[in-house]
Structure formats: structure tokens, C-alpha cells
Design an enzyme around this catalytic site. Structure first.
Site, PDB file in Angstrom:
ATOM      1  N   LYS A  80       0.858  -1.189   0.000  1.00  0.00           N
ATOM      2  CA  LYS A  80       0.000   0.000   0.000  1.00  0.00           C
ATOM      3  C   LYS A  80       0.896   1.242   0.000  1.00  0.00           C
ATOM      4  O   LYS A  80       1.949   1.243   0.656  1.00  0.00           O
ATOM      5  CB  LYS A  80      -0.885  -0.039   1.249  1.00  0.00           C
ATOM      6  CG  LYS A  80      -1.922   1.057   1.367  1.00  0.00           C
ATOM      7  CD  LYS A  80      -2.780   0.858   2.620  1.00  0.00           C
ATOM      8  CE  LYS A  80      -3.866   1.897   2.770  1.00  0.00           C
ATOM      9  NZ  LYS A  80      -4.689   1.687   3.990  1.00  0.00           N
ATOM     10  N   SER A 155      -9.750   1.658   2.957  1.00  0.00           N
ATOM     11  CA  SER A 155      -8.902   2.448   2.101  1.00  0.00           C
ATOM     12  C   SER A 155      -7.865   1.626   1.316  1.00  0.00           C
ATOM     13  O   SER A 155      -7.351   2.108   0.304  1.00  0.00           O
ATOM     14  CB  SER A 155      -8.165   3.494   2.945  1.00  0.00           C
ATOM     15  OG  SER A 155      -7.281   2.881   3.856  1.00  0.00           O
ATOM     16  N   SER A 179      -9.785  -0.723   7.177  1.00  0.00           N
ATOM     17  CA  SER A 179      -9.196  -0.601   5.837  1.00  0.00           C
ATOM     18  C   SER A 179      -8.486  -1.831   5.312  1.00  0.00           C
ATOM     19  O   SER A 179      -8.120  -1.865   4.145  1.00  0.00           O
ATOM     20  CB  SER A 179      -8.217   0.561   5.798  1.00  0.00           C
ATOM     21  OG  SER A 179      -8.938   1.743   5.620  1.00  0.00           O
TER      22      SER A 179
HETATM   23  N1  GLN Z   1     -13.075   3.925   6.317  1.00  0.00           N
HETATM   24  C1  GLN Z   1     -12.514   4.382   7.553  1.00  0.00           C
HETATM   25  C2  GLN Z   1     -12.121   5.834   7.446  1.00  0.00           C
HETATM   26  O1  GLN Z   1     -12.364   6.419   6.426  1.00  0.00           O
HETATM   27  C3  GLN Z   1     -11.353   3.531   7.959  1.00  0.00           C
HETATM   28  C4  GLN Z   1     -10.151   3.803   7.189  1.00  0.00           C
HETATM   29  C5  GLN Z   1      -8.974   3.023   7.619  1.00  0.00           C
HETATM   30  O2  GLN Z   1      -9.081   1.988   8.282  1.00  0.00           O
HETATM   31  N2  GLN Z   1      -7.828   3.534   7.281  1.00  0.00           N
HETATM   32  O3  GLN Z   1     -11.591   6.409   8.366  1.00  0.00           O
END
Ligand code: GLN
Length: 489
Positions: A80, A155, A179
Site C-alpha cells: 500500500k 482504504s 481498511s
Molecule cells: N473507512 C474508515 C475511514 O475512512 C477507515 C479507514 C482506515 O481503516 N484507514 O476512516
């Protein structure tokens, strides 16, 4: 079909010298050439660097180095865009880091390489890991290999899509509120978020430091156990990493029945709004776990209703502090101004996308002196209650089972104009981060029509990784959902 092998299958062939590490890498690069124009998981690939690593792995294989010494020898693994890899761009899919090249390796990258992995490629994500669909990437939206009109989750959408399309044998992402698990669910692969403190975050660009963890995306549970074993452990460079010994996670995959294990279903998670296809698949999975010998018990997490609100105070608060370092002076993009203040404002104005700005504004607001006690402090107190709920529940059960996400993959654009709807994609995943416990998502079937993967979430006690791996492995072996291949796989 080399690119479709799991890590354990590939390793067997590498050891037998049936295939070389260079061929394994070429299989990934070939698949990327075939499908990444449609999936768009990769932001960039340094081919020459990857080939040099694969060449080095081949020399070690020829010298007789074994997987017992280097469990990932010759295995191509992608990252990532939030993890530092020396000499490579690190951008968090944000304009503000444009042109930034990392001068050092994250600890997970060093550990992967010490285990022999060929670490290659930068994977798309929501900008600074804020989002659930990769639509917040400053570059492009990654698409779901099961249906390219749909998002892969986020994400770490690039990580999940790359594994589901067999462009990499595994990938490494980060999970702050879901994420890893949510995109793994939406793309039909295995995603593991370890306990807070299990894996060093040195070299992970921080989003919300009290919630972030690094973890693997893999094609099956055994590979998840292998990777977890490689990346776990204490690191003096990350004071939040804990000195717990790292067990042999693969030894937990006993294949035994689940007799004697108690698995909880959460009373408060029986909410409306669950996609009927998801509901059916998860209910069938729970029945299956019972069939494998586990006792299914209802547990209560009384403060669940407050998890989303709590998360969306704490995470933006920490993000607003962490992202203050992107000032136009030290990293990446610089938009000049007549004085340093103007330079800072112009750089941040041009460099951050809308969602990141929304979180920074939210975060600075809940931390401001007039609101600190009413929002931030109160959220911290509720967080303690949420953690206590889980610890109480784990007094009665060995693991908790739930859907990973309330729906299967949604269409591109379906939720991007409604942040609240987007935030609800994480309803089952965020409390795990607030509590600091471990969790995984694995395939448990498909929705009817359209036929999209459904994810099953298993949550475990702090440092209870072995128990959820054991359960996940037993379920996987009994059902075989992981063997389904995406149309773009
Ligand atoms: N979807 C969640 C957010 O937007 C979690 C994102 C993540 O785990 N980085 O904060």
C-alpha cells in the site's frame, strides 16, 4: 497459471526449483499487464528494482536457503502506498507527497525482505487511508476484479484488488477502522488486522496513531499466518509495539474440529440495513461453524451504537495532528508564497483532497479548547467502555463472528457524495480498532445477483491471533470459498 498459486504452493515449487523467483515475478508482471488497465490497483512499479530482488532470491535458492530460514524467499509482495520503501515513491495517494522518495524502509518492509520476499509496486488507496472505496485517491479509483463497475472497498482497495486479480501473491496494507478487512471482504480475499502493538508501525505514514495497524492481504488463511509470523514482533523504533513473543502462527492451523470453542454473535449487530445476500451468507457461515463443533453464544457489546461517532472524533483528531507535518517545506509538493505561512496554506490547499480537508477541519475542531472536553475527552471515555465491552465478551467466548461490511461492493459513485453513508461501511469493523483487538475478514460466499463476494469477520482477544486463525482455517477448509477466482483473476 503461476500467478494463481498461493504463497505456500509457490514456495513448494520454488524449493523444488520447478520455477524461479524471476518467473514468479514475471507471472505477476504479466498478469498486471493483462488486467491492471481495468483494475487500476498499482500506482507505480519499479521493475528493475523488483527484478534485482528476484535475481538475488534465485541465487539464495540455488545456494540451498530453505523456507524454514526465509519463509518468503522469492515471493513477490506489493505494498500500500502508505508504507516507506527505500528509494521508492511514498505518496499515500495524495498530491501533497508528489515527488517524495523514501530514504528508509519501514520495519515491515525490512522484515519482508529479511524473509526473502520480492517487495515491489505501490498500491492505490484512499488519500491518507481516509475512505472506504479508493474513490478518495488523488489519482484514480481502483476497480473491483469481480465487477469493474464497482469499488474494491478501501482504504486499502489497491491491496485487495491486486490479490483478488492475482497481480501479487500477497499485499500489505493498514487498518485504522477497517481498511484491511472491508476491502478484503469486498474483493473476496483474506485480510488480517493484528492486535494493536503486534506489528511495528515504524515507516507507516500515520493516520490515527492510536488505531493504525499493519496487516496482510492473502489468498488463503495459511498465507495470512505465514505473513503475520514474518511481520510481527517488537521493534524498538515503535514504542507502541509490544514485546509479546511471536508464536508459530502456522502451527495454529491444526485442522482440528472446533469443539470446545465458543464463538459469539453480537446482539447489537443485528441491525436493519444489512444487505439480504450478506445476511444469508453470514448466517450460513455461522451454521457452518456450529457444524464444525463450535458453540455459538449470543454476546452483548452495549456501547456498539457509539462506535462510529467515537471513531469519527478520535481518528480525525489524531489525523489533524499527524498531517500537520505536511507543510510544504519538508516533503513533496510545494506551492510557493510570499511568506512561510502563505506557502503552508497554499501547499495544503492545493495538496490535500476534499475528504482529507474535511477530517482535518473536524479534528482541529474537536480538539479546540471550547470543544475538547465535550467531544475528544468524552470520546476517549466511550472508547474505554467499548474496549471493556469486548473484554467482558471475551470472558465468555473465544472469538466473535459478524459480517465484515453491511453490503457487498457498491457501484462507483454510489456513496461518494454522501460521507455519512460512506462512514457506515465501517460499522462492523471500527470497534475492533477502538478496542485494540485483532480481527480478520475471509470469504464466506456470494450475494445472489449480482454475484459478489461476502466477507465474514472474526474478532479475537488481544494477542488472540492464533485462535481466529484456527477457526478461519477450519472454516476455509470446510467450505473452500477461497478457491473461487474473480473474472479478472
Ligand atoms: N473507512 C474508515 C475511514 O475512512 C477507515 C479507514 C482506515 O481503516 N484507514 O476512516
Amino acid at each position: 497459471m503461476l500467478h494463481r498459486l498461493t504463497i505456500s504452493q509457490l514456495t513448494e515449487r520454488l524449493v523444488r526449483r520447478d520455477v524461479s523467483a524471476r518467473e514468479a515475478l514475471a507471472a505477476c508482471l504479466g498478469q498486471i499487464e493483462r488486467v491492471d488497465g481495468q483494475v487500476k490497483a498499482f500506482l507505480s512499479i519499479d521493475r528493475a528494482d523488483a527484478e534485482a530482488q528476484a535475481g538475488a532470491a534465485d541465487r539464495e535458492l540455488a545456494a540451498g536457503i530453505t523456507p524454514a530460514e526465509k519463509p518468503l524467499l522469492g515471493v513477490p509482495i506489493a505494498l500500500k502506498d502508505v508504507l516507506c520503501h527505500r528509494g521508492q515513491p511514498v505518496g499515500c495517494a495524495s498530491r501533497i507527497l508528489e515527488g517524495y522518495i523514501s530514504p528508509y524502509d519501514a520495519t515491515v518492509v525490512s522484515k519482508l525482505q529479511a524473509a526473502g520476499a520480492v517487495v515491489f509496486g505501490r498500491l492505490n488507496m484512499d488519500e491518507f487511508a481516509m475512505g472506504s472505496s479508493t474513490e478518495n485517491s488523488a489519482y484514480w479509483t481502483t476497480l473491483n476484479p469481480w465487477d469493474t463497475t464497482r469499488i474494491p472497498g478501501g482504504s486499502s482497495g489497491g491491496c485487495a484488488a491486486a490479490v483478488a486479480s492475482n497481480e501479487a501473491f500477497a499485499t500489505i496494507g493498514s487498518d485504522t477502522g477497517g481498511s484491511i478487512r472491508q476491502p478484503a471482504a469486498l474483493c473476496g480475499c483474506v485480510g488480517f488486522k493484528p492486535t494493536y502493538g503486534r506489528v511495528s508501525r515504524y515507516g507507516l505514514v500515520a493516520f490515527a496513531s492510536s488505531l493504525d495497524q499493519i496487516g496482510p492481504f492473502t489468498k488463503d488463511v495459511r498465507d495470512a499466518a505465514t505473513l503475520l509470523g514474518v511481520i510481527s514482533g517488537h521493534d524498538r523504533r515503535d514504542s507502541t509495539s509490544l514485546p509479546e513473543p511471536v508464536p508459530d502462527y502456522r502451527a495454529a492451523l491444526t485442522g482440528d474440529s472446533l469443539k470446545g470453542l465458543r464463538i459469539g454473535v453480537v446482539k447489537e449487530f443485528q441491525i436493519g440495513g444489512l444487505d439480504p445476500g450478506v445476511d444469508l451468507a453470514v448466517k450460513a457461515a455461522i451454521a457452518n461453524l456450529e457444524g464444525l463443533g463450535a458453540e455459538i453464544v449470543e454476546v452483548s457489546l452495549p456501547h456498539s451504537d457509539y462506535a462510529a461517532a467515537t471513531y469519527y472524533i478520535i481518528a480525525p483528531a489524531e489525523a489533524s495532528a499527524n498531517l500537520a507535518r505536511f507543510d510544504g517545506i519538508r516533503y513533496g509538493l510545494r506551492v510557493d508564497g510570499p511568506d512561510p505561512f502563505e506557502l503552508n496554506c497554499r501547499t495544503r490547499g492545493a495538496g490535500f483532497g476534499a475528504e482529507v480537508k474535511r477530517r482535518i477541519i473536524l479534528g482541529t475542531s474537536v480538539l479546540s479548547s471550547g470543544y475538547h472536553d465535550a467531544f475528544y475527552l468524552r470520546a476517549q471515555k466511550v472508547r474505554t467502555l467499548i474496549r471493556k465491552d469486548f473484554l467482558d465478551a471475551f470472558g465468555k467466548v473465544d472469538a466473535i463472528v459478524s459480517p465484515t461490511a453491511p453490503t457487498a461492493a457498491f457501484r462507483v459513485g454510489e456513496k461518494s457524495s454522501d460521507p455519512l453513508q460512506m462512514y457506515l461501511s465501517d460499522i462492523f469493523t471500527i470497534s475492533c480498532n477502538l478496542a485494540g483487538i485483532c480481527g480478520l475478514s475471509m470469504p464466506c460466499g456470494f450475494t445472489g445477483s449480482p454475484r459478489l463476494p461476502v466477507g465474514l469477520q472474526l474478532l479475537g482477544r488481544p494477542f488472540g491471533e492464533e485462535t481466529i486463525l484456527r477457526i478461519a482455517h477450519a472454516y476455509e477448509q470446510a467450505t473452500g470459498w477461497h478457491r473461487e477466482i474473480a473474472p479478472l483473476g
